[in-house]
Design an enzyme around this catalytic site. Structure first.
Site, PDB file in Angstrom:
ATOM      1  CE  LYS A 285      -3.038  -0.548   3.901  1.00 22.34           C
ATOM      2  NZ  LYS A 285      -2.021  -2.402   3.892  1.00 22.34           N
TER       3      LYS A 285
ATOM      4  NE  ARG B  70      -4.215  -1.471   9.810  1.00 21.54           N
ATOM      5  CZ  ARG B  70      -3.330  -0.360   9.866  1.00 21.54           C
ATOM      6  NH1 ARG B  70      -3.690   0.495   8.596  1.00 21.54           N
ATOM      7  NH2 ARG B  70      -2.316  -1.236   8.940  1.00 21.54           N
TER       8      ARG B  70
ATOM      9  NE  ARG C 264       7.422  -3.329   5.723  1.00 21.46           N
ATOM     10  CZ  ARG C 264       6.504  -2.547   5.381  1.00 21.46           C
ATOM     11  NH1 ARG C 264       5.481  -1.986   5.043  1.00 21.46           N
ATOM     12  NH2 ARG C 264       5.561  -2.830   6.510  1.00 21.46           N
TER      13      ARG C 264
ATOM     14  NE  ARG D  61       6.598  -0.528  10.344  1.00 25.75           N
ATOM     15  CZ  ARG D  61       5.521  -0.646   9.390  1.00 25.75           C
ATOM     16  NH1 ARG D  61       5.566  -0.306   8.701  1.00 25.75           N
ATOM     17  NH2 ARG D  61       4.888  -0.709  10.226  1.00 25.75           N
TER      18      ARG D  61
ATOM     19  NE  ARG E  41       1.649  -3.708  11.347  1.00 21.74           N
ATOM     20  CZ  ARG E  41       2.494  -4.442  10.355  1.00 21.74           C
ATOM     21  NH1 ARG E  41       3.497  -5.125  10.416  1.00 21.74           N
ATOM     22  NH2 ARG E  41       2.829  -3.939   9.444  1.00 21.74           N
TER      23      ARG E  41
HETATM   24  P1  AMP Z   1       0.401   0.464   9.120  1.00 25.32           P
HETATM   25  O1  AMP Z   1       1.699   1.585   8.712  1.00 25.32           O
HETATM   26  O2  AMP Z   1      -0.152   0.974   8.103  1.00 25.32           O
HETATM   27  O3  AMP Z   1       0.697  -1.293   8.867  1.00 25.32           O
HETATM   28  O4  AMP Z   1       0.095   0.718  10.987  1.00 25.32           O
HETATM   29  C1  AMP Z   1       1.015   0.820  12.026  1.00 25.32           C
HETATM   30  C2  AMP Z   1       0.166   0.476  12.842  1.00 25.32           C
HETATM   31  O5  AMP Z   1      -0.286   1.321  13.411  1.00 25.32           O
HETATM   32  C3  AMP Z   1      -0.870  -0.245  13.050  1.00 25.32           C
HETATM   33  O6  AMP Z   1      -0.297  -1.595  13.483  1.00 25.32           O
HETATM   34  C4  AMP Z   1      -1.595   0.116  13.938  1.00 25.32           C
HETATM   35  O7  AMP Z   1      -1.290  -0.739  14.713  1.00 25.32           O
HETATM   36  C5  AMP Z   1      -1.588   1.632  14.176  1.00 25.32           C
HETATM   37  N1  AMP Z   1      -2.642   1.262  12.842  1.00 25.32           N
HETATM   38  C6  AMP Z   1      -2.176   3.156  11.716  1.00 25.32           C
HETATM   39  N2  AMP Z   1      -3.543   2.473  10.419  1.00 25.32           N
HETATM   40  C7  AMP Z   1      -4.430   2.512  11.692  1.00 25.32           C
HETATM   41  C8  AMP Z   1      -6.095   2.439  11.599  1.00 25.32           C
HETATM   42  N3  AMP Z   1      -6.440   3.032  10.677  1.00 25.32           N
HETATM   43  N4  AMP Z   1      -6.708   1.980  12.997  1.00 25.32           N
HETATM   44  C9  AMP Z   1      -6.195   1.318  13.881  1.00 25.32           C
HETATM   45  N5  AMP Z   1      -4.744   1.281  13.972  1.00 25.32           N
HETATM   46  C10 AMP Z   1      -3.672   1.926  13.205  1.00 25.32           C
END
Ligand code: AMP
Length: 219
Positions: free
Chosen positions: A15, A90, A129, A162, A173
């Site tokens: 994404k 989400r 990654r 990360r 996740r």
């Molecule tokens: P990402 O980089 O999109 O994978 O997001 C990393 C982390 O941020 C996720 O595992 C959640 O802990 C938090 N996060 C990101 N977007 C959301 C969302 N829309 N709702 C809730 N938590 C989020």
């Protein structure tokens, strides 16, 4: 008219990469909820302190906090023509709130691009990654290694993994995605907004499929 686009898909589906390509093409800001949280954590803001534990555990930050953060971001002047959302919404509650938010701002959600990738492929992608400390540029041990090991090609900063890309957290996740987010595929399909793209193919081909799927959607 504010045109909001959403990139939907499991963690590791590409994404972030596709959003950067698409934003350059469409000249709209890239709004990544994960990146916004990480900025808050780096800046040690109250929101960052609150979100940190959830990110480290691979859990979702509560809807209320997440929705307020996105509302604040998409209300800024640089989003006056719209934005591309990556990682948000989400949950069904976030999707409902986002539809309302878009309309309140005089716009709408115009399309939702769903990047489809199988779990086994996602685990391999995510656990390999690495990200640069300074600006979050992304590398991968197999598919996109840096020229100089451990350092970013673009800004020279150190590459770090990360916390949430470690194998236990990745598994968590993915489970969270299947439990709380995957149902948005049907939600947006039923709304006539879903554009499904095979995300397992090479980056450039995925980008072409997205561009083709969006043709005629944004006029
Ligand atoms: P990402 O980089 O999109 O994978 O997001 C990393 C982390 O941020 C996720 O595992 C959640 O802990 C938090 N996060 C990101 N977007 C959301 C969302 N829309 N709702 C809730 N938590 C989020």
């Amino acid at each position: 008219m504010r045109n909001f686009l959403v990139l939907l898909g499991p963690p590791g589906a590409g994404k972030g990469t596709q959003a950067s390509l698409l934003c350059a093409r469409l000249r709209v800001p890239h709004v990544s909820s994960g990146e916004l949280f990480r900025e808050h954590i780096r800046g040690k803001t109250d929101l960052g302190k609150h979100a940190q534990g959830y990110l480290g555990a691979g859990q979702l930050v509560p809807d209320e906090v997440t929705i307020a953060m996105i509302r604040e971001r998409v209300s800024q002047p640089d989003c006056s023509r719209g934005a591309l959302l990556d990682g948000f919404p989400r949950t069904p509650a976030q999707a409902e709130a986002f539809g309302k938010m878009a309309r309140d701002l005089g716009g709408d959600v115009r399309a939702v691009v769903y990047l489809r990738v199988a779990d086994a492929e996602l685990i391999e992608r995510l656990t390999g990654r690495w990200m640069c400390r300074a600006q979050g540029h992304i590398y991968h041990v197999q598919t996109h290694p840096p020229k100089k090991a451990g350092h970013c090609d673009l800004d020279g900063s150190e590459l770090v993994q990360r916390d949430d890309d470690k194998v236990e957290t990745v598994t968590r996740r993915l489970a969270v995605y299947h439990e709380q987010t995957a149902m948005l595929i049907d939600y947006y399909r039923n709304a006539g907004l879903l554009l499904e793209v095979d995300g397992a193919r090479p980056e450039a081909e995925v980008a072409e499929s997205i561009a083709a799927a969006l043709k005629g959607r944004l006029d």
